[in-house]
Design a protein around this motif. Structure first.
Motif, mmCIF file in Angstrom:
data_model
loop_
_atom_site.group_PDB
_atom_site.id
_atom_site.type_symbol
_atom_site.label_atom_id
_atom_site.label_comp_id
_atom_site.label_asym_id
_atom_site.label_seq_id
_atom_site.Cartn_x
_atom_site.Cartn_y
_atom_site.Cartn_z
ATOM 1 N N HIS A 2 0.829 -1.443 0.057
ATOM 2 C CA HIS A 2 0.052 0.062 -0.109
ATOM 3 C C HIS A 2 1.104 1.232 0.064
ATOM 4 O O HIS A 2 2.048 1.188 0.582
ATOM 5 C CB HIS A 2 -0.848 -0.086 1.158
ATOM 6 N N ARG A 4 0.568 3.772 1.637
ATOM 7 C CA ARG A 4 0.876 4.086 3.050
ATOM 8 C C ARG A 4 2.115 3.569 3.503
ATOM 9 O O ARG A 4 3.056 4.162 4.282
ATOM 10 C CB ARG A 4 -0.489 3.645 3.955
ATOM 11 N N ASP A 5 2.231 2.415 3.144
ATOM 12 C CA ASP A 5 3.445 1.686 3.804
ATOM 13 C C ASP A 5 4.706 2.112 3.040
ATOM 14 O O ASP A 5 5.705 2.089 3.996
ATOM 15 C CB ASP A 5 3.227 -0.069 3.461
ATOM 16 N N ARG A 120 -0.555 5.940 9.272
ATOM 17 C CA ARG A 120 -1.364 4.663 9.543
ATOM 18 C C ARG A 120 -2.923 4.690 9.409
ATOM 19 O O ARG A 120 -3.417 3.824 9.034
ATOM 20 C CB ARG A 120 -0.941 4.262 10.833
ATOM 21 N N SER A 121 -3.513 5.874 9.580
ATOM 22 C CA SER A 121 -4.884 6.070 9.290
ATOM 23 C C SER A 121 -5.245 6.222 7.812
ATOM 24 O O SER A 121 -6.389 6.211 7.831
ATOM 25 C CB SER A 121 -5.318 7.436 9.834
ATOM 26 N N LEU A 122 -4.361 6.099 6.951
ATOM 27 C CA LEU A 122 -4.772 6.527 5.617
ATOM 28 C C LEU A 122 -5.312 5.133 4.676
ATOM 29 O O LEU A 122 -4.867 4.031 5.217
ATOM 30 C CB LEU A 122 -3.590 6.851 4.804
ATOM 31 N N ALA A 123 -6.386 5.634 4.054
ATOM 32 C CA ALA A 123 -6.878 4.548 3.097
ATOM 33 C C ALA A 123 -6.444 5.241 1.648
ATOM 34 O O ALA A 123 -6.059 6.306 1.477
ATOM 35 C CB ALA A 123 -8.340 4.743 3.106
ATOM 36 N N ALA A 124 -6.335 4.336 0.624
ATOM 37 C CA ALA A 124 -5.649 4.590 -0.599
ATOM 38 C C ALA A 124 -6.505 5.937 -1.009
ATOM 39 O O ALA A 124 -5.972 6.733 -1.872
ATOM 40 C CB ALA A 124 -5.973 3.556 -1.517
ATOM 41 N N GLY A 125 -7.686 5.946 -1.084
ATOM 42 C CA GLY A 125 -8.509 7.294 -1.635
ATOM 43 C C GLY A 125 -8.078 8.567 -0.908
ATOM 44 O O GLY A 125 -8.343 9.659 -1.385
ATOM 45 N N ASP A 126 -7.645 8.453 0.388
ATOM 46 C CA ASP A 126 -7.337 9.926 1.220
ATOM 47 C C ASP A 126 -6.432 10.455 0.374
ATOM 48 O O ASP A 126 -6.149 11.464 0.576
ATOM 49 C CB ASP A 126 -6.864 9.314 2.515
ATOM 50 N N ARG A 129 -7.460 13.533 -1.772
ATOM 51 C CA ARG A 129 -8.021 14.533 -1.154
ATOM 52 C C ARG A 129 -7.096 15.791 -1.227
ATOM 53 O O ARG A 129 -6.009 15.952 -1.002
ATOM 54 C CB ARG A 129 -8.093 14.455 0.524
#
Length: 171
Positions: A2, A4-5, A120-126, A129
């Motif tokens: 991801h 995020r990682d 760590r709170s992120l989702a791909a779509g974030d 934004r």
């Protein structure tokens, strides 16, 4: 893997390098400037941390660690509350002085922890934004995070280079 990682890994590398730069360095070297008008290690590390603190906090709607955890008072630089060092003159750079690498590393570690929690709170779509509409095109969260990562990596490399210059001058 991801995105995020990948971001978490990238920001972790800044932390590792920052600790390597300050490890065992006395205050005189942290505050030394290799040439007139050049940046000191202390300024470079303070600035990269302030930029990360400011930009990540803004992008995630958080309070800056600089203010919320009392780092502004601990550093005692006499600068404006939200000063990140951007556009500093040589005289302003000279005002950023520290007594130890522990102060710089401690502030970075606190910012790093806040950054990791946010990442760590992120989702791909974030990452799509929009976080800053003052630019054309507007800046997405993903672009902002990569921009901060790039800026911080450049400055940590500069700090390592300055350390090498100072150490080679003594040998």
């Amino acid at each position: 893997m991801h995105a995020r990682d990948i971001l978490i890994d990238g920001y972790g590398r800044i932390r590792e390098e920052l600790h390597a730069v300050v490890d065992g360095l006395p205050a005189e070297r942290l505050n030394a400037r290799p040439a007139a008008g050049a940046n000191s290690i202390a300024w470079l590390l303070w600035h990269l941390t302030r930029v990360q603190d400011d930009h990540v906090a803004d992008a995630f709607g958080l309070e800056q660690v600089w203010l919320s955890q009392g780092w502004q008072e601990r550093f005692g630089l006499g600068l404006e509350r939200h000063d990140t060092g951007y556009g500093h003159s040589p005289a302003q750079v000279a005002r950023v002085r520290v007594d130890s690498g522990e102060l710089l590393a401690g502030y970075y570690d606190a910012v790093h922890e806040q950054t990791l929690k946010a990442l760590r709170s992120l989702a791909a779509g974030d990452l799509e934004r929009i976080v800053d509409e003052r630019w054309d095109p507007p800046v997405s969260l993903g672009v902002r995070l990569v921009s901060v990562l790039s800026d911080d990596l450049q400055h940590i490399g500069q700090a390592a280079y300055v350390r090498g210059l100072l150490e080679s001058a003594d040998s």
